[in-house]
Design an enzyme around this catalytic site. Structure first.
Site, PDB file in Angstrom:
ATOM      1  N   HIS A  39     -18.099  -1.945   9.754  1.00  0.00           N
ATOM      2  CA  HIS A  39     -17.300  -0.965  10.489  1.00  0.00           C
ATOM      3  C   HIS A  39     -18.055   0.359  10.547  1.00  0.00           C
ATOM      4  O   HIS A  39     -18.683   0.774   9.562  1.00  0.00           O
ATOM      5  CB  HIS A  39     -15.958  -0.722   9.795  1.00  0.00           C
ATOM      6  CG  HIS A  39     -14.986  -1.852   9.895  1.00  0.00           C
ATOM      7  ND1 HIS A  39     -15.211  -2.996  10.633  1.00  0.00           N
ATOM      8  CD2 HIS A  39     -13.738  -1.990   9.339  1.00  0.00           C
ATOM      9  CE1 HIS A  39     -14.139  -3.791  10.521  1.00  0.00           C
ATOM     10  NE2 HIS A  39     -13.259  -3.209   9.741  1.00  0.00           N
ATOM     11  N   LYS A  44      -2.079   3.170   9.440  1.00  0.00           N
ATOM     12  CA  LYS A  44      -2.584   2.900   8.083  1.00  0.00           C
ATOM     13  C   LYS A  44      -3.607   3.965   7.679  1.00  0.00           C
ATOM     14  O   LYS A  44      -3.558   4.495   6.558  1.00  0.00           O
ATOM     15  CB  LYS A  44      -3.256   1.526   8.019  1.00  0.00           C
ATOM     16  CG  LYS A  44      -2.325   0.336   8.091  1.00  0.00           C
ATOM     17  CD  LYS A  44      -3.164  -0.947   8.155  1.00  0.00           C
ATOM     18  CE  LYS A  44      -2.370  -2.141   8.621  1.00  0.00           C
ATOM     19  NZ  LYS A  44      -3.246  -3.307   8.894  1.00  0.00           N
ATOM     20  N   CYS A  71      -9.659  -1.499   5.129  1.00  0.00           N
ATOM     21  CA  CYS A  71     -11.128  -1.408   5.133  1.00  0.00           C
ATOM     22  C   CYS A  71     -11.635  -0.099   5.736  1.00  0.00           C
ATOM     23  O   CYS A  71     -12.534   0.540   5.189  1.00  0.00           O
ATOM     24  CB  CYS A  71     -11.726  -2.603   5.882  1.00  0.00           C
ATOM     25  SG  CYS A  71     -10.903  -2.970   7.439  1.00  0.00           S
ATOM     26  N   ASN A 121     -17.478  -4.077   5.958  1.00  0.00           N
ATOM     27  CA  ASN A 121     -16.026  -4.127   5.784  1.00  0.00           C
ATOM     28  C   ASN A 121     -15.554  -5.279   4.907  1.00  0.00           C
ATOM     29  O   ASN A 121     -14.469  -5.222   4.327  1.00  0.00           O
ATOM     30  CB  ASN A 121     -15.330  -4.212   7.140  1.00  0.00           C
ATOM     31  CG  ASN A 121     -15.802  -5.387   7.978  1.00  0.00           C
ATOM     32  OD1 ASN A 121     -16.960  -5.428   8.391  1.00  0.00           O
ATOM     33  ND2 ASN A 121     -14.926  -6.338   8.239  1.00  0.00           N
ATOM     34  N   ARG A 178       0.801  -1.234   0.000  1.00  0.00           N
ATOM     35  CA  ARG A 178       0.000   0.000   0.000  1.00  0.00           C
ATOM     36  C   ARG A 178       0.831   1.280   0.000  1.00  0.00           C
ATOM     37  O   ARG A 178       0.464   2.263  -0.631  1.00  0.00           O
ATOM     38  CB  ARG A 178      -0.949   0.013   1.210  1.00  0.00           C
ATOM     39  CG  ARG A 178      -2.067  -1.004   1.103  1.00  0.00           C
ATOM     40  CD  ARG A 178      -2.896  -1.033   2.377  1.00  0.00           C
ATOM     41  NE  ARG A 178      -3.884  -2.108   2.342  1.00  0.00           N
ATOM     42  CZ  ARG A 178      -4.426  -2.639   3.435  1.00  0.00           C
ATOM     43  NH1 ARG A 178      -4.074  -2.201   4.630  1.00  0.00           N
ATOM     44  NH2 ARG A 178      -5.304  -3.612   3.333  1.00  0.00           N
ATOM     45  N   GLY A 222     -13.083  -8.111  10.659  1.00  0.00           N
ATOM     46  CA  GLY A 222     -11.839  -7.515  10.188  1.00  0.00           C
ATOM     47  C   GLY A 222     -10.619  -8.300  10.649  1.00  0.00           C
ATOM     48  O   GLY A 222      -9.534  -8.160  10.090  1.00  0.00           O
TER      49      GLY A 222
END
Length: 344
Positions: free
Chosen positions: A243, A215, A131, A316, A100, A162
């Site tokens: 979420h 993140k 997510c 999510n 990422r 998650g």
């Protein structure tokens, strides 16, 4: 045109959801291959209502005739196999944290920054964001385009799915054991998750934040705007799927609640459900199984000059993971010239 697809991590929560969504959306599939670790070989997974796939070993798989790999096997596995698959000409849409923050790899939410896909062939790897980041940037992008966001303070309420199937099992088993007057010690989480909330997702960083919070901060900057200041607190809650996020936004220019509501109501992938009455808001149960990002409780934040607050909820496993990955593939085919290796 139809494509040969591989699902890497096919036996996990997200892998199964990817198979489900590919079938639901009638993705142009020629063949689907389910891949996982050697320990999962021989297991079966469903693709749509009629097709059952035998799980094959990722270690043995040759990606040279595969067009797209949807990958959710964990970052350490992706680090090894994704570059090999990409080198074989397969486009890897990776749902792990592995790539990422790589500067030359696009981190994409199609409603927000699909144009980043234009150079996908440079690496053949595209990263799917975290997510909690995905649903937040979908909600914020239309507003940022109009009034430029200066600062975000977000607190998340993240479901146990998650953390994978083990997280869901732990919530179920602990809740059951409490009703049976027995005790089940935490295995997946650091404290009991049943009838509790845990302000700790992923590992702790040197500055006292957790990796999940890190993140959200850094992915939001990469996807939306490097100049935005982000403060995140990420919390695991005893919810199976969905979420939720409480978001306070400070803008550089004035933006009224009514203007924001109109902008969000017209935006792709967003559903406003915001009535000032009992139950006039969205909760995780309402969004489970749905594709959209749901916004409620939109109101002024009077503590800053140009501030708004909102409540954002999304499934999510769908928009936060599998659906976003499938939408990336659809975008590549529709707008960025991804053709199958073998014409059919």
């Amino acid at each position: 045109m139809s494509y040969k697809i591989a699902i890497v991590g096919a036996t996990g929560n997200v892998g199964r959801k990817m198979l489900e969504i590919l079938a639901e959306r009638r993705f142009p599939v020629r063949e689907v291959v389910a891949l996982a670790s050697r320990g999962s070989v021989g297991k079966k997974v469903s693709f749509g209502e009629l097709e059952v796939l035998d799980v094959k070993a990722l270690d043995d798989y040759d990606f040279s005739d595969t067009d797209i790999a949807f990958s959710s096997p964990g970052a350490s596995v992706s680090k090894i196999f994704a570059p090999k698959a990409a080198a074989a000409g397969c486009v890897v849409i990776d749902n792990t944290s592995c790539f990422r923050m790589e500067p030359d790899i696009a981190l994409v939410v199609p409603e927000v920054n699909a144009s980043m896909l234009k150079d996908f062939r440079k690496t053949n790897i595209i990263a799917n964001p975290n997510c909690s980041t995905i649903q937040m940037v979908v909600a914020l992008k239309p507003l940022h385009d109009v009034a430029k966001i200066k600062r975000i303070v977000v607190s998340t309420y993240q479901s146990v799915s998650g953390a994978g199937k083990a997280g869901m099992d732990e919530l179920f088993d602990q809740t059951k054991s409490l009703f049976m007057n027995t005790n089940k010690d935490p295995q997946k989480f650091t404290k009991r998750i049943s009838f509790n909330v845990i302000p700790h997702i992923d590992v702790f960083m040197d500055d006292g934040s957790t990796k999940e919070e890190w993140k959200m901060v850094n992915e939001t900057k990469k996807i939306l705007d490097q100049s935005i200041a982000v403060c995140a607190t990420c919390v695991r809650v005893p919810v199976f799927v969905g979420h939720s996020e409480s978001i306070n936004i400070e803008f550089e220019q004035p933006l009224s609640v009514d203007e924001a509501r109109e902008i969000l109501s017209d935006a792709e992938g967003i559903f406003m459900y915001d009535e000032h009455k009992d139950g006039g808001y969205c909760t995780p149960i309402d969004c489970a199984g749905e594709d959209g990002v749901y916004i409620s409780r939109l109101r002024n934040d009077p503590t800053v000059k140009h501030g708004l607050s909102m409540w954002v909820v999304s499934d999510n496993l769908r928009k936060g993971a599998a659906l976003n990955a499938v939408q990336i593939a659809e975008e590549l085919i529709k707008n960025y010239g991804l053709a199958p290796k073998m014409a059919h």
